[in-house]
Design a protein around this motif. Structure first.
Motif, short mmCIF file in Angstrom:
data_model
loop_
_atom_site.label_atom_id
_atom_site.label_comp_id
_atom_site.label_asym_id
_atom_site.label_seq_id
_atom_site.Cartn_x
_atom_site.Cartn_y
_atom_site.Cartn_z
N PRO A 74 -28.11 55.71 14.95
CA PRO A 74 -27.84 56.93 15.72
C PRO A 74 -28.87 58.04 15.48
CG PRO A 74 -26.28 56.73 13.91
CD PRO A 74 -27.04 55.45 13.96
N GLN A 75 -29.62 57.96 14.39
CA GLN A 75 -30.61 58.99 14.10
C GLN A 75 -32.02 58.59 14.54
OE1 GLN A 75 -30.12 61.28 10.35
NE2 GLN A 75 -28.70 59.65 9.77
N GLY A 76 -32.12 57.53 15.32
CA GLY A 76 -33.42 57.11 15.81
C GLY A 76 -34.16 56.24 14.81
N PRO A 77 -35.37 55.80 15.17
CA PRO A 77 -36.13 54.89 14.31
C PRO A 77 -36.45 55.52 12.95
CG PRO A 77 -37.04 54.93 16.52
CD PRO A 77 -36.05 56.05 16.45
N GLU A 78 -36.50 54.66 11.94
CA GLU A 78 -36.96 55.03 10.60
C GLU A 78 -38.29 54.31 10.39
OE1 GLU A 78 -34.90 55.62 6.27
OE2 GLU A 78 -34.51 53.72 7.29
N VAL A 79 -39.38 55.08 10.33
CA VAL A 79 -40.72 54.49 10.38
C VAL A 79 -41.63 55.21 9.40
CG1 VAL A 79 -42.72 54.02 11.87
CG2 VAL A 79 -40.42 53.90 12.82
N GLY A 80 -42.46 54.42 8.72
CA GLY A 80 -43.47 54.99 7.84
C GLY A 80 -43.39 54.44 6.44
N ILE A 81 -44.26 54.95 5.56
CA ILE A 81 -44.22 54.62 4.15
C ILE A 81 -43.29 55.63 3.50
CG2 ILE A 81 -45.56 54.26 2.05
CD1 ILE A 81 -46.30 52.38 4.36
N LEU A 82 -42.11 55.18 3.13
CA LEU A 82 -41.05 56.08 2.67
C LEU A 82 -40.46 55.59 1.36
CD1 LEU A 82 -39.32 56.55 6.15
CD2 LEU A 82 -40.87 58.15 5.01
N LEU A 83 -39.66 56.42 0.76
CA LEU A 83 -38.99 56.07 -0.49
C LEU A 83 -37.56 55.62 -0.23
CD1 LEU A 83 -40.01 59.17 -2.68
CD2 LEU A 83 -41.11 56.92 -2.65
N VAL A 84 -37.11 54.70 -1.05
CA VAL A 84 -35.68 54.42 -1.15
C VAL A 84 -35.27 54.72 -2.58
CG1 VAL A 84 -35.61 52.71 0.70
CG2 VAL A 84 -36.06 51.96 -1.65
N ALA A 85 -34.00 55.02 -2.79
CA ALA A 85 -33.51 55.38 -4.12
C ALA A 85 -32.50 54.33 -4.59
CB ALA A 85 -32.85 56.75 -4.09
N LYS A 86 -32.72 53.83 -5.81
CA LYS A 86 -31.78 52.88 -6.38
C LYS A 86 -30.44 53.53 -6.65
CE LYS A 86 -33.21 50.72 -10.03
NZ LYS A 86 -33.96 50.40 -11.27
N ARG A 87 -29.38 52.78 -6.43
CA ARG A 87 -28.05 53.20 -6.81
C ARG A 87 -27.79 52.80 -8.26
NH1 ARG A 87 -25.72 56.26 -2.66
NH2 ARG A 87 -23.69 55.62 -3.46
N ASP A 88 -26.78 53.42 -8.88
CA ASP A 88 -26.51 53.15 -10.28
C ASP A 88 -26.24 51.68 -10.54
OD1 ASP A 88 -26.84 55.80 -10.88
OD2 ASP A 88 -24.69 56.27 -10.98
N GLU A 94 -43.60 54.48 20.73
CA GLU A 94 -42.48 55.43 20.71
C GLU A 94 -41.85 55.49 19.32
OE1 GLU A 94 -38.22 56.19 23.02
OE2 GLU A 94 -39.68 54.76 23.82
N ALA A 95 -41.64 54.33 18.70
CA ALA A 95 -41.10 54.32 17.34
C ALA A 95 -42.12 54.88 16.35
CB ALA A 95 -40.70 52.90 16.94
#
Length: 251
Positions: free
Chosen positions: A108-122, A197-198
């Motif tokens: 719903p928030q549109g494409p997620e594109v690029g060199i990005l970070l993810v965060a580990k969960r505990d 577009e993405a």
């Protein structure tokens, strides 16, 4: 000793094994690649020690246009029930979620594109593959759909602010990664050309050659050891979650 054998399911020519194939070959893993648009998926997982499912531009439930998607979901469900080590990337992660009771939808928030970070969960601190990752590793994002609801009993291992279900484990050893770790700069640039577009959702410098090359060096430094641990899991040298390691006899 016989090399472990992985079934590799590739839904699209645009997302090949690339670096992932190089890293696994270096670990002595035999790869049996099936191009799903050109050849049927095997009926069973007999003879395989694990499964990899790559990404693609189609949706996880686009069976009308791609009827072989149902076969892929069936195989992924079978891999989970058998406890086979499984690594499912982007579309693969969505197929894994859909195959095991999760829900996939257009983001719903549109494409997620690029060199990005993810965060580990505990909970990732207790996972054999994720425990040794840095807290916020770099990844390649290029997706428009999301895993909206995780399968029942799945463990969320990494998240991002835009789409929280970034990495998860189903059962003891089936892993879904919404992001990419296998790419090269050339692959990412090709995606940007195919879907401008993405691509426009990313910061412009994320498609500069020098930026991409440096980012991929950082990604390899973090994720190649992760893939080595996956190979250990396939070889039986690393215990899955919920199983004790080899017990030594009491003397």
């Amino acid at each position: 000793m016989t090399s472990p054998r992985l079934l590799v399911l590739q839904p699209s020519k645009s997302d090949p094994l690339a670096k992932l194939g190089t890293w696994l070959a270096a670990e002595g893993v035999e790869l049996d690649l099936v191009m799903l648009r050109e050849a049927p998926a095997p009926a069973t997982l007999d003879g395989y020690d694990g499964v990899i499912c790559l990404g693609g531009e189609m949706g996880a439930l686009d069976d009308l246009d791609h009827p072989w998607l149902a076969d892929v979901r069936k195989l992924l469900s079978s891999a989970v029930s058998k406890g086979l080590p499984t690594l499912a990337i982007c579309l693969g992660a969505q197929l894994l979620a859909a195959a095991t009771g999760g829900q996939v939808r257009k983001g719903p928030q549109g494409p997620e594109v690029g060199i990005l970070l993810v965060a580990k969960r505990d909970v990732a601190g207790n996972d054999p593959l994720f425990a040794d990752l840095p807290f916020t590793p770099d990844v390649v994002q290029f997706h428009s759909d999301e895993v909206h609801l995780l399968p029942p009993g799945a463990e969320l291992l990494a998240a991002s602010p835009k789409y929280p279900n970034q990495a998860f484990r189903v059962g003891t050893s089936a892993y879904g990664l919404q992001f990419h770790i296998e790419t090269t700069p050339e692959i990412v640039l090709h995606w940007a050309d195919k879907d401008p577009e993405a691509a426009a959702c990313a910061r412009p410098q994320h498609f500069d050659r020098d930026f991409l090359e440096e980012a991929h060096r950082d990604i390899e430094e973090v994720w190649r050891p992760f893939v080595a641990r996956f190979a250990q899991l396939v070889r039986g040298e690393l215990s899955p979650v919920g199983r004790l390691g080899t017990q030594l006899p009491l003397v």
